[in-house]
Design a protein around this motif. Structure first.
Motif, mmCIF file in Angstrom:
data_model
loop_
_atom_site.group_PDB
_atom_site.id
_atom_site.type_symbol
_atom_site.label_atom_id
_atom_site.label_comp_id
_atom_site.label_asym_id
_atom_site.label_seq_id
_atom_site.Cartn_x
_atom_site.Cartn_y
_atom_site.Cartn_z
ATOM 1 N N VAL A 129 -27.521 30.631 -39.823
ATOM 2 C CA VAL A 129 -28.954 30.752 -39.559
ATOM 3 C C VAL A 129 -29.204 32.055 -38.817
ATOM 4 O O VAL A 129 -28.434 32.434 -37.928
ATOM 5 N N THR A 130 -30.302 32.761 -39.182
ATOM 6 C CA THR A 130 -30.722 33.947 -38.441
ATOM 7 C C THR A 130 -32.000 33.625 -37.680
ATOM 8 O O THR A 130 -32.992 33.157 -38.262
ATOM 9 N N TYR A 131 -31.950 33.850 -36.351
ATOM 10 C CA TYR A 131 -33.113 33.674 -35.489
ATOM 11 C C TYR A 131 -33.731 35.040 -35.228
ATOM 12 O O TYR A 131 -33.020 35.989 -34.868
ATOM 13 N N ALA A 132 -35.052 35.148 -35.371
ATOM 14 C CA ALA A 132 -35.719 36.433 -35.150
ATOM 15 C C ALA A 132 -35.590 36.854 -33.697
ATOM 16 O O ALA A 132 -35.420 38.032 -33.382
ATOM 17 N N LYS A 133 -35.679 35.874 -32.796
ATOM 18 C CA LYS A 133 -35.507 36.109 -31.359
ATOM 19 C C LYS A 133 -35.524 34.747 -30.679
ATOM 20 O O LYS A 133 -35.595 33.710 -31.342
ATOM 21 N N THR A 192 -27.334 39.789 -24.719
ATOM 22 C CA THR A 192 -27.996 39.833 -23.413
ATOM 23 C C THR A 192 -29.497 39.647 -23.518
ATOM 24 O O THR A 192 -30.137 39.186 -22.592
ATOM 25 N N SER A 193 -30.119 39.988 -24.636
ATOM 26 C CA SER A 193 -31.572 39.951 -24.754
ATOM 27 C C SER A 193 -32.019 38.869 -25.715
ATOM 28 O O SER A 193 -31.382 38.628 -26.752
ATOM 29 N N GLU A 194 -33.145 38.225 -25.388
ATOM 30 C CA GLU A 194 -33.733 37.240 -26.288
ATOM 31 C C GLU A 194 -34.654 37.898 -27.312
ATOM 32 O O GLU A 194 -35.176 37.224 -28.198
ATOM 33 N N ASP A 195 -34.919 39.215 -27.168
ATOM 34 C CA ASP A 195 -35.893 39.875 -28.033
ATOM 35 C C ASP A 195 -35.280 40.408 -29.316
ATOM 36 O O ASP A 195 -36.000 40.795 -30.240
ATOM 37 N N GLY A 196 -33.954 40.460 -29.412
ATOM 38 C CA GLY A 196 -33.310 40.906 -30.641
ATOM 39 C C GLY A 196 -32.998 39.732 -31.540
ATOM 40 O O GLY A 196 -33.003 38.584 -31.124
ATOM 41 N N SER A 197 -32.735 39.999 -32.811
ATOM 42 C CA SER A 197 -32.377 38.937 -33.746
ATOM 43 C C SER A 197 -30.881 38.647 -33.646
ATOM 44 O O SER A 197 -30.106 39.463 -33.144
ATOM 45 N N CYS A 198 -30.476 37.466 -34.136
ATOM 46 C CA CYS A 198 -29.060 37.107 -34.134
ATOM 47 C C CYS A 198 -28.786 36.118 -35.242
ATOM 48 O O CYS A 198 -29.669 35.345 -35.624
ATOM 49 N N SER A 199 -27.560 36.137 -35.750
ATOM 50 C CA SER A 199 -27.121 35.184 -36.769
ATOM 51 C C SER A 199 -26.015 34.315 -36.183
ATOM 52 O O SER A 199 -25.085 34.826 -35.557
ATOM 53 N N ILE A 200 -26.106 33.005 -36.374
ATOM 54 C CA ILE A 200 -25.126 32.066 -35.839
ATOM 55 C C ILE A 200 -24.668 31.140 -36.957
ATOM 56 O O ILE A 200 -25.486 30.644 -37.741
ATOM 57 N N THR A 201 -23.359 30.943 -37.031
ATOM 58 C CA THR A 201 -22.788 30.016 -38.009
ATOM 59 C C THR A 201 -22.492 28.685 -37.318
ATOM 60 O O THR A 201 -21.844 28.640 -36.276
ATOM 61 N N TYR A 202 -22.961 27.597 -37.910
ATOM 62 C CA TYR A 202 -22.781 26.258 -37.365
ATOM 63 C C TYR A 202 -21.932 25.415 -38.315
ATOM 64 O O TYR A 202 -21.892 25.661 -39.520
ATOM 65 N N PRO A 203 -21.282 24.361 -37.777
ATOM 66 C CA PRO A 203 -20.543 23.432 -38.652
ATOM 67 C C PRO A 203 -21.482 22.366 -39.206
ATOM 68 O O PRO A 203 -22.542 22.096 -38.647
#
Length: 643
Positions: free
Chosen positions: A71-75, A84-95
């Motif tokens: 899943v990619t979260y916009a922020k 460190t920042s909540e304002d950047g996007s991130c991708s996380i892999t879950y089981p």
């Protein structure tokens, strides 16, 4: 799912969904209406109606397999875990699956939170959930489950682990020896008191009251004399405290307070007395000793007083445990008994501390003979009231509430207000008088799993039969997976034992456990349990049905050898009180006696004459095939003749 980190006080009017920034639909349900697979460049967001400008950060589903999804979260908060920042996007892999691996099967046990997706094992933190389920005499059992941090909605199944904490319950004022729990103790070990947050405090010897026995071969025992309530604690013996969770391999010491409990009987205006400790003693009592007005009365294996008691002026009862006669329970007198209330005076002790500042002063307390929960359903909430049969006891009474059969120690009010319906089981009792318990009920009657007993205390004759009856309820269209009776022996065995006997279970009638040809070792506590489908059987803090099996015995007061023209009383004695309306039959040399109207359990010979000498036995009219052993009364004549 459109989710908040805590349940909103203001119920959402509706949830609004957005796709690629455009309004999609609104609905009362927080769940998105369709299942979603990975779609390139499709972004989802949601909001609560009335707060459309406070949308959740956008989310896109990048990939979905049988073991993982990305899943990619916009922020937002999810990204602050990754950077460190909540304002950047991130991708996380879950089981897609989480489970607990237990290695090895024997103690000590290591629990590892495993997932179906190897990527998450190293990059994600774990959330652990622990529920201490129930302690037993030499260990405790806990259940553990886990989840991936910030993805707690996917929770593993529970895994049970048995720890090695030794639990000891010793009598207040007595002495106790605590063995060292270290695997290989040496003269370098020290004793610590340990708290459940794993902080520890080194224990120093205190004169002759708290001593170490550090001689090799003594198991480096800690001895505590003249036990006090403040000595109740976790104790651990080891060379250092740099290992976490010390209390799991230590000893939990409980200090038992001895008291005479007064419990209303189901028959007439009488009460039952019981010699009780606040925790089950590790050392099984050899016998219980009863005293009346300070004088020895009798001793017996049963903690129950042999007769039902009505209010008798200036009659004081006390009890002790054989071998600890100098540690008697504070005296108790029964002042009055009616169909709704009874009043008891305690000479001193813990019961008086509820009434006044000192435990050394006497106090009188009025208790109810019945407790029940009144349920008042209103539009927005439900009020539960712990009502009693005795209004005069209510104004100065604290209450005990139980949720799912576990004590809620934070609430002592008579009323509880619930703002949401649920299927939890509740019941109540008067504080300090928890033996008298209300029936179980649920706020949501449609989804109620409750168990109640017709009689919680049964005294039955050896060789007779008994029916133990449970009344239970369950949700519509949800039959129990199993219904079982369990037994806890008087010897405080490690675990409850499933009873392998025949019982009657018809959904239109109560569940009845029938035991025929009763023996003394059938004396025990019996509990009935419902097992829901795909759920574990729950242990309970609440007592079940206490059955005491008693024989009959002829006792002579003051003695079995008397002189003519003295007074002697014969008692058909039992180890627990039978009902008030039981009629006894007396036999002399095998022939039934005709008793005066005012005599039944007690046969009074005043004055005793030579023709009264002989072999006596007694029986109960309804079970006259069950009789006592024969006892002989000897009567000496005034001039030394023996009859």
């Amino acid at each position: 799912m459109c989710s908040t980190s805590c349940p909103l006080t203001e119920t959402p009017a509706a949830y609004i969904w957005y796709k690629n920034g455009e309004f999609l639909y609104e609905d009362w349900s927080p769940w998105y209406q369709q299942l979603v697979s990975s779609e390139e460049a499709v972004r989802y967001s949601c909001a609560i109606k009335g707060y459309e400008d406070l949308r959740a950060p956008e989310v896109s589903v990048d990939s979905v397999t049988s073991t993982c999804f990305t899943v990619t979260y916009a922020k937002g908060r999810m990204c602050s875990y990754k950077q460190t920042s909540e304002d950047g996007s991130c991708s996380i892999t879950y089981p897609t699956e989480v489970y607990v691996q237990k290695t090895p099967a024997e103690s000590p046990v290591t629990l590892t939170c495993r997932t179906s997706c190897p990527l998450t094992d190293s990059q994600a933190a774990d959330r652990w959930y622990r529920t201490q389920q129930f302690p037993v005499s030499s260990s405790f059992v806990e259940s553990f489950s886990c989840a991936v941090k910030d993805h707690d909605g996917l929770l593993s199944a529970e895994v049970c682990v048995q720890g090695q904490t030794n639990i000891i319950c010793a009598l207040k004022g007595s002495s106790v020896d605590l063995p060292c729990s270290a695997e290989h103790p040496t003269s370098m070990v020290k004793w610590y008191t340990v708290h459940q947050n794993d902080s520890s405090h080194e224990l120093s010897p205190k004169g002759n009251r708290v001593t170490y026995n550090m001689i090799e071969g003594s198991n480096y025992t800690l001895t505590i004399n003249d036990l006090r309530e403040s000595d109740a604690n976790f104790y651990c013996c080891r060379e250092n405290t740099d290992q976490p969770q010390l209390w799991r391999n230590g000893t939990k010491l409980h200090v038992a307070d001895l008291q005479v409990k007064v419990i209303p009987a189901t028959e007439g205006q009488t009460v039952t007395l019981m010699c009780s400790t606040s925790c089950p003693l590790t050392e099984t009592p050899a016998a219980y000793i009863w005293y009346k007005n300070g004088e020895f009365l009798y001793q017996d294996w049963s903690p129950w007083y042999q007769q039902l008691v009505s209010s008798e002026e200036a009659v004081r009862y006390s009890c002790a445990i054989k071998g600890y006669e100098d540690l008697r329970a504070p005296e108790v007198s029964v002042d009055s008994v009616t169909s709704t209330c009874f009043t008891v005076t305690y000479a001193k002790g813990k019961m008086c501390s509820y009434k006044q500042t000192s435990e050394d002063e006497p106090c009188s307390i009025t208790y109810p003979t019945e407790v029940h929960v009144q349920k008042t359903k209103l539009k927005s909430h439900t009020i539960l009231t712990c009502n009693t049969s005795c209004p005069m006891a209510d104004p100065h009474t604290a209450y005990r509430w139980y949720w799912n059969r576990v004590l809620n120690s934070h609430c002592e009010n008579q009323d509880i207000t619930l703002f949401r319906s649920n299927s939890e089981i509740y019941s109540c009792a008067v504080k300090g008088h928890e033996d008298l318990h209300s029936g179980e009920d649920c706020v949501d009657d449609e989804n109620c799993w409750s168990v109640n007993y017709v009689n919680r205390r049964i005294c039955a004759l050896q060789g007779s039969s008994v029916d133990i009856t449970s009344e239970y309820s369950y949700p519509k269209n949800q039959l129990p997976q199993s219904t079982s009776w369990y037994i806890k022996k008087r010897s405080n065995e490690d675990a409850d034992e499933l009873i392998d006997v025949k019982y009657y279970d018809n959904l239109k009638i109560p569940h009845i456990l029938s035991i025929n040809n009763l023996k003394k070792n059938d004396s025990a506590e019996y509990t009935f349990r419902l097992q829901q489908i795909n759920q574990q059987l729950e242990q309970s803090e609440l007592a079940g049905v206490t059955l005491v099996v008693t024989g009959l015995e002829v006792m002579f007061t003051p003695a079995a050898v008397m002189t003519e023209f003295q007074r002697v009383t014969l008692t058909c004695s039992t180890s627990c009180p039978l009902t008030d309306d039981i009629k006894f039959i007396w036999y002399l040399n095998g022939r039934p006696l005709t008793l005066p109207e005012n005599q039944n359990k007690h046969l009074v010979l005043d004055p005793v004459r030579c023709h009264h000498a002989g072999n006596y036995s007694c029986a109960v009219e309804t079970h006259n095939n069950i009789s006592s052993p024969i006892e002989t009364l000897t009567v000496n004549g005034e001039y030394g003749f023996k009859f």
